[in-house]
Design an enzyme around this catalytic site. Structure first.
Site, PDB file in Angstrom:
ATOM      1  N   HIS A 224       0.884  -1.192   0.000  1.00 31.88           N
ATOM      2  CA  HIS A 224       0.000   0.000   0.000  1.00 31.88           C
ATOM      3  C   HIS A 224       0.910   1.227   0.000  1.00 31.88           C
ATOM      4  O   HIS A 224       1.790   1.344  -0.853  1.00 31.88           O
ATOM      5  CB  HIS A 224      -0.928  -0.114   1.222  1.00 31.88           C
ATOM      6  N   HIS A 263      -2.086  -2.680  -9.729  1.00 34.08           N
ATOM      7  CA  HIS A 263      -3.070  -2.087  -8.818  1.00 34.08           C
ATOM      8  C   HIS A 263      -4.254  -3.023  -8.681  1.00 34.08           C
ATOM      9  O   HIS A 263      -4.633  -3.691  -9.641  1.00 34.08           O
ATOM     10  CB  HIS A 263      -3.531  -0.719  -9.348  1.00 34.08           C
ATOM     11  N   ASP A 320       2.522   5.382  -6.738  1.00 34.47           N
ATOM     12  CA  ASP A 320       3.806   5.388  -6.029  1.00 34.47           C
ATOM     13  C   ASP A 320       5.010   5.379  -6.970  1.00 34.47           C
ATOM     14  O   ASP A 320       6.115   5.709  -6.567  1.00 34.47           O
ATOM     15  CB  ASP A 320       3.881   4.170  -5.101  1.00 34.47           C
TER      16      ASP A 320
HETATM   17  C1  LIG Z   1      -0.885  -3.618  -5.732  1.00 29.02           C
HETATM   18  C2  LIG Z   1      -0.940  -5.131  -5.950  1.00 29.02           C
HETATM   19  C3  LIG Z   1      -0.910  -5.839  -4.619  1.00 29.02           C
HETATM   20  C4  LIG Z   1      -2.265  -5.401  -6.629  1.00 29.02           C
HETATM   21  O1  LIG Z   1      -2.222  -6.623  -7.208  1.00 29.02           O
HETATM   22  P1  LIG Z   1      -3.460  -7.617  -7.238  1.00 29.02           P
HETATM   23  O2  LIG Z   1      -4.561  -7.071  -8.020  1.00 29.02           O
HETATM   24  O3  LIG Z   1      -3.744  -8.063  -5.851  1.00 29.02           O
HETATM   25  O4  LIG Z   1      -2.904  -8.724  -8.015  1.00 29.02           O
HETATM   26  P2  LIG Z   1      -1.875  -9.793  -7.531  1.00 29.02           P
HETATM   27  O5  LIG Z   1      -0.895  -9.288  -6.534  1.00 29.02           O
HETATM   28  O6  LIG Z   1      -2.662 -11.001  -7.164  1.00 29.02           O
HETATM   29  O7  LIG Z   1      -1.142  -9.977  -8.895  1.00 29.02           O
HETATM   30  C5  LIG Z   1      -1.689 -10.653 -10.030  1.00 29.02           C
HETATM   31  C6  LIG Z   1      -0.520 -11.196 -10.796  1.00 29.02           C
HETATM   32  O8  LIG Z   1       0.241 -10.104 -11.309  1.00 29.02           O
HETATM   33  C7  LIG Z   1       1.548 -10.099 -10.737  1.00 29.02           C
HETATM   34  N1  LIG Z   1       1.899  -8.731 -10.362  1.00 29.02           N
HETATM   35  C8  LIG Z   1       1.075  -7.752  -9.917  1.00 29.02           C
HETATM   36  N2  LIG Z   1       1.773  -6.659  -9.676  1.00 29.02           N
HETATM   37  C9  LIG Z   1       3.062  -6.936  -9.957  1.00 29.02           C
HETATM   38  C10 LIG Z   1       4.245  -6.210  -9.873  1.00 29.02           C
HETATM   39  N3  LIG Z   1       4.257  -4.943  -9.464  1.00 29.02           N
HETATM   40  N4  LIG Z   1       5.398  -6.811 -10.228  1.00 29.02           N
HETATM   41  C11 LIG Z   1       5.393  -8.095 -10.645  1.00 29.02           C
HETATM   42  N5  LIG Z   1       4.294  -8.848 -10.741  1.00 29.02           N
HETATM   43  C12 LIG Z   1       3.141  -8.267 -10.392  1.00 29.02           C
HETATM   44  C13 LIG Z   1       1.437 -10.979  -9.486  1.00 29.02           C
HETATM   45  O9  LIG Z   1       2.670 -11.541  -9.141  1.00 29.02           O
HETATM   46  C14 LIG Z   1       0.421 -12.005  -9.918  1.00 29.02           C
HETATM   47  O10 LIG Z   1       1.049 -12.955 -10.718  1.00 29.02           O
HETATM   48  P3  LIG Z   1       0.554 -14.491 -10.720  1.00 29.02           P
HETATM   49  O11 LIG Z   1      -0.873 -14.437 -11.149  1.00 29.02           O
HETATM   50  O12 LIG Z   1       1.461 -15.117 -11.715  1.00 29.02           O
HETATM   51  O13 LIG Z   1       0.719 -14.975  -9.326  1.00 29.02           O
HETATM   52  C15 LIG Z   1       0.224  -5.588  -6.836  1.00 29.02           C
HETATM   53  O14 LIG Z   1       0.119  -5.052  -8.129  1.00 29.02           O
HETATM   54  C16 LIG Z   1       1.570  -5.258  -6.235  1.00 29.02           C
HETATM   55  O15 LIG Z   1       2.030  -5.946  -5.328  1.00 29.02           O
HETATM   56  N6  LIG Z   1       2.247  -4.167  -6.731  1.00 29.02           N
HETATM   57  C17 LIG Z   1       3.506  -3.759  -6.174  1.00 29.02           C
HETATM   58  C18 LIG Z   1       3.315  -2.998  -4.881  1.00 29.02           C
HETATM   59  C19 LIG Z   1       2.749  -1.631  -5.105  1.00 29.02           C
HETATM   60  O16 LIG Z   1       3.194  -0.876  -5.944  1.00 29.02           O
HETATM   61  N7  LIG Z   1       1.746  -1.286  -4.285  1.00 29.02           N
HETATM   62  C20 LIG Z   1       1.114   0.000  -4.320  1.00 29.02           C
HETATM   63  C21 LIG Z   1      -0.272  -0.114  -4.850  1.00 29.02           C
HETATM   64  S1  LIG Z   1      -0.976   1.511  -5.084  1.00 29.02           S
END
Ligand SMILES: CC(C)(COP(=O)(O)OP(=O)(O)OC[C@H]1O[C@@H](n2cnc3c(N)ncnc32)[C@H](O)[C@@H]1OP(=O)(O)O)[C@@H](O)C(=O)NCCC(=O)NCCS
Length: 393
Positions: A224, A263, A320
């Site tokens: 987050h 996201h 971010d």
């Molecule tokens: C924000 C976040 C948690 C949202 O993701 P989500 O919708 O929950 O989706 P998931 O984390 O389940 O990701 C779905 C897939 O995409 C991949 N993915 C998502 N964001 C990614 C990233 N930044 N880098 C690499 N892979 C990523 C996941 O590893 C997952 O792969 P899989 O299906 O092979 O396991 C995720 O994009 C993330 O961790 N981003 C990095 C942290 C970040 O910038 N957070 C700030 C958010 S405003």
């Protein structure tokens, strides 16, 4: 009790848990609105103070209302001395988010109206939190560096005064305007994890400070608000690296994330990231630090292409990804980047807390109490049996 579909959704993705009139994210089209207004319009024309008013009161202020609101914010900036005396005793290595969270509980202890749950008392608490959180972040940074916290300068705007209390220097006008816009862009974002945490806590009728302290805790995590500091760490680690494409591949092959990308709601570029990217280049040119924006742009281009190759077409930069280099160019220390996110988001948190407490959007406040599916042991079925401690192996 209305009929409810029996659903299990780990992570609550796409599950609607409440109505809100405060903000909306259209993740497919990359649209964010606050109280009906497009974020782009607000970022171009409004200020953080005016946007905070809009979030709290559900209307844009007229001239005298805005002046009055700014005056109330400015008068509420001064942090009681006992709070600085208390945090002064804490380890200087403490994370500023932990200090901020602890300080919010300390503000509660000093509020003579803590028990009052009228709308006006809640707005007054909100104003106090919005006004004091920047002073707490700046004050802690000075304390840990062996300096004294500075008194607020009430001739300065919210953003300008934060820069002054942080650095002790008269803030640059352009930098102040850009920080003001960055704060406005971070002010709210519908039911994100920290806002949900705030609303969930106050749904028990806990006070606003308890809700905001929970919000700070939720925001601190690297998935987050904590992501902005992780992005900056990534940029600092990559500044001498020539083979960015190789780094991206290795990162993804080993199951690591590229911070600042992806996201839970946006399936396209986050509209805030577009603004912050432009701001990065403008500020970068002014301060001779454009290389951070070029590096970010290079990572973005390579990573997005690599995600597409792997069938993940919706992973794009989030807020971010570009706020990190923007804050770095502004001279904000790496571990203050998430606290700076918090001093913006508190405007949305307090508006959501009021909406939750008064049932403004859905008529009646309701205690959040989701269910879980029990997948642990059950003695009747698995044969486990309670034995006295002396009889256990
Ligand atoms: C924000 C976040 C948690 C949202 O993701 P989500 O919708 O929950 O989706 P998931 O984390 O389940 O990701 C779905 C897939 O995409 C991949 N993915 C998502 N964001 C990614 C990233 N930044 N880098 C690499 N892979 C990523 C996941 O590893 C997952 O792969 P899989 O299906 O092979 O396991 C995720 O994009 C993330 O961790 N981003 C990095 C942290 C970040 O910038 N957070 C700030 C958010 S405003």
């Amino acid at each position: 009790m209305p009929d409810v579909a029996k659903v299990k959704n780990v992570g609550l993705r796409g599950v609607t848990v409440a109505d809100t009139k405060i903000s909306h994210v259209d993740g497919e089209n990359g649209i964010l609105i606050y109280r009906g207004f497009q974020i782009e319009d607000l970022a171009r024309s409004s200020s953080f103070e005016e946007t905070a008013y809009l979030l709290l009161y559900d209307a844009l202020p007229n001239g005298p209302q805005l002046e009055e609101f700014k005056g109330r914010l400015a008068r509420a900036r001064r942090v009681p001395a006992f709070i600085f005396e208390s945090i002064r005793k804490l380890p200087e290595k403490a994370h500023p988010m932990d200090i901020l969270q602890a300080s919010i509980s300390l503000i509660a202890t000093d509020d003579p109206d803590l028990e009052s749950e009228t709308r006006e008392a809640n707005i007054a608490k909100g104003i106090k939190l919005i006004a004091r959180m920047p002073a707490l972040v700046a004050g802690w940074d000075r304390i840990r560096k062996g300096r004294e916290p500075l008194p607020p300068d009430n001739t300065l705007s919210h953003a300008g005064n934060f820069l002054w209390q942080l650095t002790g220097e008269q803030p640059d006008a352009e930098l102040t305007r850009d920080l003001d816009t960055a704060l406005l862009l971070h002010a709210d974002h519908s039911f994100n994890a920290s806002t949900f945490a705030c609303r969930e806590v106050v749904s028990t009728r806990a006070h606003m400070y308890a809700g905001v302290a929970a919000g700070v805790g939720a925001l601190s995590g690297s998935l987050h608000g904590g992501a902005n500091a992780q992005v900056m760490k990534m940029l600092l680690g990559l500044r001498e690296v020539e083979d960015i494409a190789g780094w991206v591949k290795t990162q993804l092959d080993s199951g690591q994330k590229i911070m600042g990308m992806g996201h839970a709601v946006y399936k396209t570029t986050d509209p805030r990231a577009r603004f912050l990217k432009d701001m990065c280049f403008t500020l970068g040119r002014k301060f001779g630090q454009e290389h951070w924006c070029r590096l970010s742009g290079q990572i973005e281009e390579i990573a997005v292409a690599e995600f597409v190759k792997r069938g993940k077409t919706s992973i794009k930069p989030n807020v971010d990804f570009y706020s990190a280099p923007v804050y770095h160019i502004m001279g904000i220390p790496l571990d203050l980047m998430t606290p700076v996110f918090a001093i913006a988001r508190v405007a949305g948190w307090t508006a959501h807390i009021i909406e939750e407490k008064f049932g403004d959007a859905q008529g009646k406040p309701a205690l959040y109490r989701p269910s879980s599916e029990y997948v642990g042991n059950y003695c009747g079925k698995t044969g486990c049996m309670y034995t006295p401690i002396e009889a256990r192996q």
